[in-house]
Scaffold this active site. Sequence first.
Site, PDB file in Angstrom:
ATOM      1  N   ARG A  23       0.945  -1.207  -0.194  1.00  0.00           N
ATOM      2  CA  ARG A  23       0.065  -0.001  -0.016  1.00  0.00           C
ATOM      3  C   ARG A  23       0.969   1.410  -0.071  1.00  0.00           C
ATOM      4  NH1 ARG A  23      -0.378   4.717   2.666  1.00  0.00           N
ATOM      5  NH2 ARG A  23       0.095   3.674   4.611  1.00  0.00           N
ATOM      6  N   ASP A  24       1.491   1.533   1.114  1.00  0.00           N
ATOM      7  CA  ASP A  24       2.422   2.583   1.046  1.00  0.00           C
ATOM      8  C   ASP A  24       3.444   2.788   0.088  1.00  0.00           C
ATOM      9  OD1 ASP A  24       3.645   5.198   2.141  1.00  0.00           O
ATOM     10  OD2 ASP A  24       3.122   4.739   4.110  1.00  0.00           O
ATOM     11  N   HIS A 215       5.142   4.421  12.583  1.00  0.00           N
ATOM     12  CA  HIS A 215       5.128   4.090  11.181  1.00  0.00           C
ATOM     13  C   HIS A 215       6.253   5.261  10.780  1.00  0.00           C
ATOM     14  CE1 HIS A 215       2.607   3.909   7.326  1.00  0.00           C
ATOM     15  NE2 HIS A 215       3.593   5.021   7.024  1.00  0.00           N
ATOM     16  N   HIS A 217       8.927   6.979   8.256  1.00  0.00           N
ATOM     17  CA  HIS A 217       9.530   7.247   6.810  1.00  0.00           C
ATOM     18  C   HIS A 217      10.883   7.338   7.193  1.00  0.00           C
ATOM     19  CE1 HIS A 217       5.899   6.542   3.866  1.00  0.00           C
ATOM     20  NE2 HIS A 217       5.390   6.828   5.111  1.00  0.00           N
ATOM     21  N   CYS A 249       4.223   9.195   0.628  1.00  0.00           N
ATOM     22  CA  CYS A 249       3.092   9.657   0.387  1.00  0.00           C
ATOM     23  C   CYS A 249       3.062  10.737  -0.853  1.00  0.00           C
ATOM     24  CB  CYS A 249       2.483  10.319   1.560  1.00  0.00           C
ATOM     25  SG  CYS A 249       0.905  11.015   1.518  1.00  0.00           S
ATOM     26  N   ASN A 258       9.075   4.172   3.344  1.00  0.00           N
ATOM     27  CA  ASN A 258       9.115   3.709   4.750  1.00  0.00           C
ATOM     28  C   ASN A 258      10.277   2.946   5.283  1.00  0.00           C
ATOM     29  OD1 ASN A 258       6.018   3.015   3.561  1.00  0.00           O
ATOM     30  ND2 ASN A 258       5.974   3.489   5.913  1.00  0.00           N
TER      31      ASN A 258
HETATM   32  P1  HMG Z   1     -12.993  14.279  -2.718  1.00  0.00           P
HETATM   33  O1  HMG Z   1     -12.431  14.927  -4.228  1.00  0.00           O
HETATM   34  O2  HMG Z   1     -12.934  15.593  -1.832  1.00  0.00           O
HETATM   35  O3  HMG Z   1     -14.240  13.506  -2.595  1.00  0.00           O
HETATM   36  O4  HMG Z   1     -11.866  13.553  -2.428  1.00  0.00           O
HETATM   37  P2  HMG Z   1     -15.373  13.073  -3.237  1.00  0.00           P
HETATM   38  O5  HMG Z   1     -16.301  12.327  -2.553  1.00  0.00           O
HETATM   39  O6  HMG Z   1     -15.930  14.628  -4.061  1.00  0.00           O
HETATM   40  O7  HMG Z   1     -15.104  12.116  -4.571  1.00  0.00           O
HETATM   41  C1  HMG Z   1     -14.391  12.823  -5.857  1.00  0.00           C
HETATM   42  C2  HMG Z   1     -14.380  11.478  -6.896  1.00  0.00           C
HETATM   43  O8  HMG Z   1     -13.470  10.535  -6.179  1.00  0.00           O
HETATM   44  C3  HMG Z   1     -15.672  10.900  -7.087  1.00  0.00           C
HETATM   45  O9  HMG Z   1     -15.494  10.493  -8.488  1.00  0.00           O
HETATM   46  C4  HMG Z   1     -15.838   9.960  -6.091  1.00  0.00           C
HETATM   47  O10 HMG Z   1     -16.719   8.750  -6.760  1.00  0.00           O
HETATM   48  C5  HMG Z   1     -14.442   9.249  -6.137  1.00  0.00           C
HETATM   49  P3  HMG Z   1     -16.157  11.281  -9.557  1.00  0.00           P
HETATM   50  O11 HMG Z   1     -17.716  11.324  -9.470  1.00  0.00           O
HETATM   51  O12 HMG Z   1     -15.479  12.541  -9.663  1.00  0.00           O
HETATM   52  O13 HMG Z   1     -15.788  10.371 -10.873  1.00  0.00           O
HETATM   53  N1  HMG Z   1     -14.364   8.548  -4.900  1.00  0.00           N
HETATM   54  C6  HMG Z   1     -14.011   7.290  -4.612  1.00  0.00           C
HETATM   55  N2  HMG Z   1     -13.615   6.484  -5.526  1.00  0.00           N
HETATM   56  C7  HMG Z   1     -13.205   5.309  -5.123  1.00  0.00           C
HETATM   57  N3  HMG Z   1     -13.341   4.797  -3.712  1.00  0.00           N
HETATM   58  C8  HMG Z   1     -13.354   5.670  -3.012  1.00  0.00           C
HETATM   59  C9  HMG Z   1     -13.820   7.225  -3.470  1.00  0.00           C
HETATM   60  N4  HMG Z   1     -14.178   8.151  -2.724  1.00  0.00           N
HETATM   61  C10 HMG Z   1     -14.367   9.237  -3.492  1.00  0.00           C
HETATM   62  N5  HMG Z   1     -13.260   5.450  -1.676  1.00  0.00           N
HETATM   63  C11 HMG Z   1     -10.971  11.686  -1.156  1.00  0.00           C
HETATM   64  C12 HMG Z   1     -11.712  12.963  -0.994  1.00  0.00           C
HETATM   65  C13 HMG Z   1     -10.602  11.284   0.512  1.00  0.00           C
HETATM   66  C14 HMG Z   1     -11.760  10.547  -1.621  1.00  0.00           C
HETATM   67  C15 HMG Z   1      -9.852  11.692  -1.974  1.00  0.00           C
HETATM   68  O14 HMG Z   1      -8.808  12.779  -1.653  1.00  0.00           O
HETATM   69  C16 HMG Z   1      -8.703  10.596  -1.758  1.00  0.00           C
HETATM   70  O15 HMG Z   1      -9.258   9.487  -2.195  1.00  0.00           O
HETATM   71  N6  HMG Z   1      -7.385  10.777  -1.060  1.00  0.00           N
HETATM   72  C17 HMG Z   1      -6.548   9.557  -0.563  1.00  0.00           C
HETATM   73  C18 HMG Z   1      -5.396  10.061  -0.521  1.00  0.00           C
HETATM   74  C19 HMG Z   1      -4.349   8.991  -0.383  1.00  0.00           C
HETATM   75  O16 HMG Z   1      -4.389   7.926  -0.348  1.00  0.00           O
HETATM   76  N7  HMG Z   1      -3.293   9.398   0.361  1.00  0.00           N
HETATM   77  C20 HMG Z   1      -2.292   8.589   0.516  1.00  0.00           C
HETATM   78  C21 HMG Z   1      -2.435   7.742   1.714  1.00  0.00           C
HETATM   79  S1  HMG Z   1      -2.201   8.374   3.324  1.00  0.00           S
HETATM   80  C22 HMG Z   1      -0.645   7.939   3.643  1.00  0.00           C
HETATM   81  O17 HMG Z   1       0.063   7.675   2.852  1.00  0.00           O
HETATM   82  C23 HMG Z   1      -0.195   8.363   4.992  1.00  0.00           C
HETATM   83  C24 HMG Z   1       0.175   7.201   5.733  1.00  0.00           C
HETATM   84  O18 HMG Z   1       0.957   6.334   5.329  1.00  0.00           O
HETATM   85  C25 HMG Z   1       0.583   7.514   7.383  1.00  0.00           C
HETATM   86  C26 HMG Z   1       2.023   8.628   7.114  1.00  0.00           C
HETATM   87  O19 HMG Z   1       3.093   8.051   6.387  1.00  0.00           O
HETATM   88  O20 HMG Z   1       1.878   9.724   7.699  1.00  0.00           O
HETATM   89  C27 HMG Z   1      -1.387   6.335   6.052  1.00  0.00           C
HETATM   90 MG    MG Z   2       3.181   6.320   5.244  1.00  0.00          MG
END
Ligand code: HMG
Ligand code: MG
Length: 315
Positions: A23-24, A215, A217, A249, A258
Amino acid sequence: MLSHGEENNVTPLRIRITEVGPRDGLQNERRIISTEAKVRYINALSDSGVAEIEAGSFVSARAVPQLSDSDEVFKKLERRAGVVYSALVPNEKGLERAFTAEVNKIAIFTAASDTFSQRNIHCTVQESIERFKAVVSRAKQGRMAVRGYISTVTHCPFEGKVSASRVVEVMRELLELGVDEISLGETIGKAAPNDVRRLLDEVKLHIGQAALSVHFHDTYGMAIANVLTAWMEYGVTSFDTSAGGVGGCPYAPGASGNVATEDVVYALKASGASVVVDERLVVNAARQLGGELNHPLSSRLSRLNEYQTRYEAVT
Ligand code: HMG
Ligand code: MG
């Protein structure tokens, strides 16, 4: 207080590794690898002794195109008894996908700084907590375990140093929602052991019983030192790591992967910890992935001849 629970029959003192490479790691790779290659990578990791594999992410495909096939990945992976298969879920739509995929655990994710949260999930930290209420409650009704990530626990790429008291506030909110465990994400890999102490001193002082992972990095090469600090000085026994050290990220500019699973396992074993993970099998999985990604891995062990020989011997 800071040690993880006894999931998977591990004793509290045994190290618990959550492998987040699928995933990450893959979410931040320029090259999008095939579903089959992801499944091979996960299956290889399943044999290595890790307790949990974060095998995918049910976020928007526009936000993270690299993982848009997570539904397929979950259908195809071979589940090994005793291994927890989890996935990232940002909202109710993601939860529906997680139910269909029959994941064992979901991970919701927020942050300790609003700017990062806005860039990452398009809402403030407080708004994300509101959004997660329904997600956690429905997951619990469906008997699904829930992890809560807090990103930017020491540094934010946009706001600079983050106060430990802010992290504690967000931890309290997540625990009130009913998450089963919290993972503290040092998103940009800038923290040194003193930052870890600043954080965990505050957590120790204010948070009672809580299952906790850290966690890290590894952007500044501090992550192994941080892992050992958390384990030796605070009794933390649960670590998120990534085979090969891949990861990052996409919404945290400049952050690298990581800390590598194999390097953490080596460091902890060499320091006397009880770790059931076989680092040679992790190197095998990482080197297979490295072939798909077409760039050198950052982990130390995967570059050593003795581990390369082992890899060639078993394939
Ligand atoms: P948004 O644009 O505000 O949301 O995004 P929305 O509800 O308006 O949806 C926009 C579009 O996305 C729509 O599609 C939805 O259907 C679709 P459209 O109608 O435009 O074609 N959509 C989805 N599709 C599939 N599955 C879903 C979903 N939700 C909406 N679940 C949202 C808000 C949160 C969805 C977006 O910003 C997003 O997906 N962000 C994810 C970002 C991400 O994954 N970042 C990396 C992970 S975090 C990380 O790595 C940190 C961590 O490792 C810890 C650390 O290291 O600190 C965990
Ligand atoms: Mg991370």
